[in-house]
Design a protein around this motif. Structure first.
Motif, mmCIF file in Angstrom:
data_model
loop_
_atom_site.group_PDB
_atom_site.id
_atom_site.type_symbol
_atom_site.label_atom_id
_atom_site.label_comp_id
_atom_site.label_asym_id
_atom_site.label_seq_id
_atom_site.Cartn_x
_atom_site.Cartn_y
_atom_site.Cartn_z
ATOM 1 N N GLY A 28 -2.358 2.706 23.743
ATOM 2 C CA GLY A 28 -3.854 2.701 23.793
ATOM 3 C C GLY A 28 -4.431 1.804 22.594
ATOM 4 N N ARG A 29 -5.724 1.940 22.291
ATOM 5 C CA ARG A 29 -6.388 1.146 21.312
ATOM 6 C C ARG A 29 -6.051 1.488 19.883
ATOM 7 N NH1 ARG A 29 -12.120 1.641 23.531
ATOM 8 N NH2 ARG A 29 -11.173 3.592 23.816
ATOM 9 N N VAL A 30 -5.581 0.808 19.100
ATOM 10 C CA VAL A 30 -5.240 0.903 17.744
ATOM 11 C C VAL A 30 -6.336 0.386 16.671
ATOM 12 C CG1 VAL A 30 -3.327 0.777 16.058
ATOM 13 C CG2 VAL A 30 -2.881 1.170 18.295
ATOM 14 N N GLN A 31 -6.721 1.360 15.987
ATOM 15 C CA GLN A 31 -8.035 0.836 15.138
ATOM 16 C C GLN A 31 -7.111 0.277 13.852
ATOM 17 O OE1 GLN A 31 -10.486 4.247 14.005
ATOM 18 N NE2 GLN A 31 -11.721 3.671 15.607
ATOM 19 N N LYS A 32 -6.231 1.035 13.430
ATOM 20 C CA LYS A 32 -5.451 0.690 12.173
ATOM 21 C C LYS A 32 -4.010 1.090 12.319
ATOM 22 C CE LYS A 32 -5.398 0.952 7.282
ATOM 23 N NZ LYS A 32 -6.253 0.984 6.200
ATOM 24 N N ALA A 33 -3.089 0.580 11.918
ATOM 25 C CA ALA A 33 -1.601 1.026 11.742
ATOM 26 C C ALA A 33 -0.966 0.556 10.278
ATOM 27 C CB ALA A 33 -0.636 0.676 12.673
ATOM 28 N N GLN A 34 -0.391 1.404 9.390
ATOM 29 C CA GLN A 34 0.040 1.304 8.289
ATOM 30 C C GLN A 34 1.330 1.813 7.902
ATOM 31 O OE1 GLN A 34 -2.603 1.958 4.978
ATOM 32 N NE2 GLN A 34 -1.434 0.715 3.464
ATOM 33 N N VAL A 35 2.367 1.220 7.514
ATOM 34 C CA VAL A 35 3.516 1.831 6.918
ATOM 35 C C VAL A 35 3.487 2.008 5.526
ATOM 36 C CG1 VAL A 35 5.943 1.248 6.701
ATOM 37 C CG2 VAL A 35 5.082 0.782 8.830
ATOM 38 N N MET A 36 3.816 2.988 4.924
ATOM 39 C CA MET A 36 3.651 3.268 3.515
ATOM 40 C C MET A 36 4.890 2.577 2.885
ATOM 41 S SD MET A 36 0.756 4.647 3.832
ATOM 42 C CE MET A 36 0.306 4.989 1.998
ATOM 43 N N ARG A 37 4.407 2.063 1.837
ATOM 44 C CA ARG A 37 5.710 1.579 0.905
ATOM 45 C C ARG A 37 5.558 1.956 -0.415
ATOM 46 N NH1 ARG A 37 8.279 -2.048 3.926
ATOM 47 N NH2 ARG A 37 7.394 -2.994 5.735
ATOM 48 N N ASP A 38 6.899 1.860 -0.897
ATOM 49 C CA ASP A 38 6.901 2.347 -2.333
ATOM 50 C C ASP A 38 6.287 1.318 -3.158
ATOM 51 O OD1 ASP A 38 8.708 1.698 -5.148
ATOM 52 O OD2 ASP A 38 8.912 3.754 -4.370
ATOM 53 N N PRO A 39 5.445 1.738 -4.061
ATOM 54 C CA PRO A 39 4.493 0.726 -5.021
ATOM 55 C C PRO A 39 5.334 -0.279 -5.747
ATOM 56 C CG PRO A 39 4.166 2.916 -6.083
ATOM 57 C CD PRO A 39 5.181 3.082 -4.467
ATOM 58 N N HIS A 40 6.518 0.209 -6.323
ATOM 59 C CA HIS A 40 7.320 -0.614 -7.041
ATOM 60 C C HIS A 40 8.198 -1.562 -6.516
ATOM 61 C CE1 HIS A 40 5.423 1.635 -10.312
ATOM 62 N NE2 HIS A 40 5.911 2.923 -9.614
ATOM 63 N N THR A 41 8.921 -1.091 -5.295
ATOM 64 C CA THR A 41 9.949 -1.485 -4.851
ATOM 65 C C THR A 41 9.527 -2.372 -3.649
ATOM 66 O OG1 THR A 41 10.909 0.063 -3.354
ATOM 67 C CG2 THR A 41 11.897 -0.152 -5.500
ATOM 68 N N HIS A 42 8.503 -1.859 -3.096
ATOM 69 C CA HIS A 42 7.708 -2.483 -1.980
ATOM 70 C C HIS A 42 8.391 -2.271 -0.454
ATOM 71 C CE1 HIS A 42 4.808 -4.203 -3.987
ATOM 72 N NE2 HIS A 42 5.542 -4.561 -4.812
ATOM 73 N N GLU A 43 9.481 -1.109 -0.515
ATOM 74 C CA GLU A 43 10.478 -0.646 0.578
ATOM 75 C C GLU A 43 9.845 0.165 1.377
ATOM 76 O OE1 GLU A 43 14.257 0.580 -0.717
ATOM 77 O OE2 GLU A 43 14.672 -1.631 -1.714
ATOM 78 N N SER A 44 9.848 0.430 2.611
ATOM 79 C CA SER A 44 9.367 1.403 3.579
ATOM 80 C C SER A 44 9.742 2.789 2.943
ATOM 81 C CB SER A 44 9.612 0.962 5.023
ATOM 82 O OG SER A 44 9.323 2.386 5.540
ATOM 83 N N ARG A 45 8.657 3.594 2.986
ATOM 84 C CA ARG A 45 9.094 5.006 2.499
ATOM 85 C C ARG A 45 9.302 5.817 3.843
ATOM 86 N NH1 ARG A 45 4.525 7.179 -1.158
ATOM 87 N NH2 ARG A 45 5.911 8.777 -1.154
ATOM 88 N N GLY A 46 9.652 5.290 4.998
ATOM 89 C CA GLY A 46 9.987 5.903 6.127
ATOM 90 C C GLY A 46 8.820 6.652 7.131
ATOM 91 N N PHE A 47 7.626 6.380 6.755
ATOM 92 C CA PHE A 47 6.451 6.838 7.392
ATOM 93 C C PHE A 47 5.319 6.161 7.268
ATOM 94 C CE2 PHE A 47 5.358 8.539 3.043
ATOM 95 C CZ PHE A 47 4.155 8.507 3.134
ATOM 96 N N GLY A 48 4.314 6.417 8.346
ATOM 97 C CA GLY A 48 2.976 5.566 8.244
ATOM 98 C C GLY A 48 1.893 6.446 9.018
ATOM 99 N N PHE A 49 0.869 5.711 9.178
ATOM 100 C CA PHE A 49 -0.270 6.438 9.584
ATOM 101 C C PHE A 49 -0.799 5.370 10.772
ATOM 102 C CE2 PHE A 49 0.083 8.404 5.444
ATOM 103 C CZ PHE A 49 -0.104 9.554 5.713
ATOM 104 N N VAL A 50 -1.168 5.930 11.846
ATOM 105 C CA VAL A 50 -1.747 5.316 13.055
ATOM 106 C C VAL A 50 -3.252 5.965 13.258
ATOM 107 C CG1 VAL A 50 -1.847 4.406 15.245
ATOM 108 C CG2 VAL A 50 0.490 4.436 13.956
ATOM 109 N N THR A 51 -4.138 4.915 13.347
ATOM 110 C CA THR A 51 -5.504 5.724 13.900
ATOM 111 C C THR A 51 -5.859 4.891 15.185
ATOM 112 O OG1 THR A 51 -6.359 5.620 11.526
ATOM 113 C CG2 THR A 51 -8.066 5.848 13.403
#
Length: 86
Positions: A28-51
């Motif tokens: 379907g139509r995605v407004q926004k998708a974001q993978v959450m990253r560690d603020p220090h290492t910038h590595e993925s935290r293994g989860f995210g959000f999709v609107t």
């Protein structure tokens, strides 16, 4: 939460926000998708959000993608629950 915000967990650390958006855009139509990253290492935290554009498209994404393999990991998708503050 109007019912179109999704929490996506069990993401491969190789997945970026564009990969996540493209995967959900097949449903379907995605407004926004974001993978959450560690603020220090910038590595993925293994989860995210999709609107998604609508609650119906969010429901369709859950039905189609929850429990499915995505780059070697089994996706866990649920609607974001809003918190009630006292």
């Amino acid at each position: 939460n109007p019912g179109n915000n999704l929490h996506v967990s069990s993401l491969s650390h190789r997945v970026d926000s564009r990969d996540l958006e493209n995967h959900f855009a097949a449903i379907g139509r995605v407004q926004k998708a974001q993978v959450m990253r560690d603020p220090h290492t910038h590595e993925s935290r293994g989860f995210g959000f999709v609107t998604m554009e609508s609650p119906a498209e969010a429901d369709a994404a859950i039905a189609a993608l929850n429990g499915q393999d995505f780059l070697g990991k089994t996706l866990v998708i649920e609607k974001v629950r809003s918190l009630s503050l006292p």
